[in-house]
Write a protein that holds these residues in place. Structure first.
Motif, PDB file in Angstrom:
ATOM      1  N   THR A 139       0.846  -1.189   0.000  1.00 15.61           N
ATOM      2  CA  THR A 139       0.000   0.000   0.000  1.00 15.61           C
ATOM      3  C   THR A 139       0.883   1.241   0.000  1.00 15.61           C
ATOM      4  O   THR A 139       1.945   1.266   0.611  1.00 15.61           O
ATOM      5  N   LYS A 140       0.445   2.257  -0.696  1.00 20.39           N
ATOM      6  CA  LYS A 140       1.210   3.494  -0.790  1.00 20.39           C
ATOM      7  C   LYS A 140       1.063   4.322   0.489  1.00 20.39           C
ATOM      8  O   LYS A 140       0.080   4.188   1.227  1.00 20.39           O
ATOM      9  N   ASN A 141       2.027   5.166   0.741  1.00 23.67           N
ATOM     10  CA  ASN A 141       1.990   6.051   1.907  1.00 23.67           C
ATOM     11  C   ASN A 141       1.284   7.342   1.497  1.00 23.67           C
ATOM     12  O   ASN A 141       1.917   8.354   1.204  1.00 23.67           O
ATOM     13  N   ARG A 155      -1.246   1.799   5.657  1.00 17.11           N
ATOM     14  CA  ARG A 155      -0.439   2.456   4.636  1.00 17.11           C
ATOM     15  C   ARG A 155       1.021   2.016   4.721  1.00 17.11           C
ATOM     16  O   ARG A 155       1.571   1.856   5.801  1.00 17.11           O
ATOM     17  N   CYS A 156       1.622   1.825   3.549  1.00 17.58           N
ATOM     18  CA  CYS A 156       3.032   1.461   3.432  1.00 17.58           C
ATOM     19  C   CYS A 156       3.315   0.108   4.091  1.00 17.58           C
ATOM     20  O   CYS A 156       4.319  -0.063   4.782  1.00 17.58           O
ATOM     21  N   TYR A 214      -4.255   2.819  -4.670  1.00 15.01           N
ATOM     22  CA  TYR A 214      -3.622   2.706  -3.355  1.00 15.01           C
ATOM     23  C   TYR A 214      -2.451   1.722  -3.359  1.00 15.01           C
ATOM     24  O   TYR A 214      -1.724   1.646  -2.362  1.00 15.01           O
ATOM     25  N   GLU A 216       0.843  -0.800  -5.098  1.00 10.41           N
ATOM     26  CA  GLU A 216       1.952  -0.990  -6.037  1.00 10.41           C
ATOM     27  C   GLU A 216       2.494  -2.394  -5.826  1.00 10.41           C
ATOM     28  O   GLU A 216       2.255  -3.025  -4.782  1.00 10.41           O
TER      29      GLU A 216
END
Length: 218
Positions: A139-141, A155-156, A214, A216
């Motif tokens: 998940t992206k930050n 997140r992340c 959201y 990657e």
């Protein structure tokens, strides 16, 4: 939006107390608040994502000190003023002071059973899905100023795609006034240790519904 509503994984609020045989409403006014939200939402001025964002946008003190349906009440009042259906002076007075604003449609009692059934939010895809079941994703930050459905605690972090749910309306875009902007939606599963470190319960797994923007490749 990083707000007090995003409480998942936060400390200091105590454990979740489960109420045995909890009723749908604890007081009659709660049912009326829900009915007003559904009836006024039927007018077509806003959708479920905008309604949710209005509750998230309540001031922190108001949010934390209010019961579930009291939040719905306060958020509905804000939406009514924002969209010009009610004046703030009318809310203070508790009665109409200005001519009613015309709306596209109003909900009659006999229409309620059919009209309050929500349509599907699935939409045709503009491109193939980037991920498939079994893929490891990160998940992206993201820390947007507006609405997002990616919880802060997730997140992340690395998880695994469990299901591809189809292409759906993207709430982040709708609430920002950019239209539906359909995106692929996935069920992503995380381990407790993957989210909160080695001290987490090793038996815990958490799944979220995550839109493609959201995510990657891990």
């Amino acid at each position: 939006m990083n707000g007090v509503h995003d409480m998942g994984g936060m400390h200091g609020f105590g454990k979740v107390e489960v109420e045995p045989n909890e009723p749908p409403f604890h007081a009659a006014w709660e049912g009326r608040v829900l009915a007003m939200n559904r009836a006024i939402g039927y007018c077509g001025l806003w959708n479920v994502d905008i309604s949710r964002f209005s509750r998230e946008s309540l001031p922190p003190g108001m949010y934390l000190s209010s019961s579930y349906y009291r939040k719905w009440q306060f958020a509905l009042e804000d939406l009514l003023v924002q969209y010009g259906l009610v004046g703030r002076d009318e809310l203070d007075a508790g009665r109409a002071l200005h001519p009613a604003k015309p709306v596209q449609r109003t909900l009659a009692r006999e229409q309620a059973p059919a009209a309050l059934w929500r349509d599907s939010y699935e939409r045709p895809a503009a491109a193939p899905a980037m991920f498939k079941a079994g893929d490891r994703v990160r998940t992206k930050n993201l820390n947007p100023a507006g609405h997002t459905r990616l919880p802060r605690y997730a997140r992340c972090h690395i998880g695994m795609v469990e299901h591809v749910r189809g292409c759906h309306v993207f709430p982040d875009s709708v609430t920002a006034g950019r239209g539906e902007d359909p995106q692929w939606l996935y069920t992503v599963v995380f381990t407790g240790s993957g989210l909160w470190g080695a001290g987490a319960d090793p038996t815990v797994k958490v799944s979220i519904e995550a839109w493609e923007p959201y995510l990657e490749q891990a």
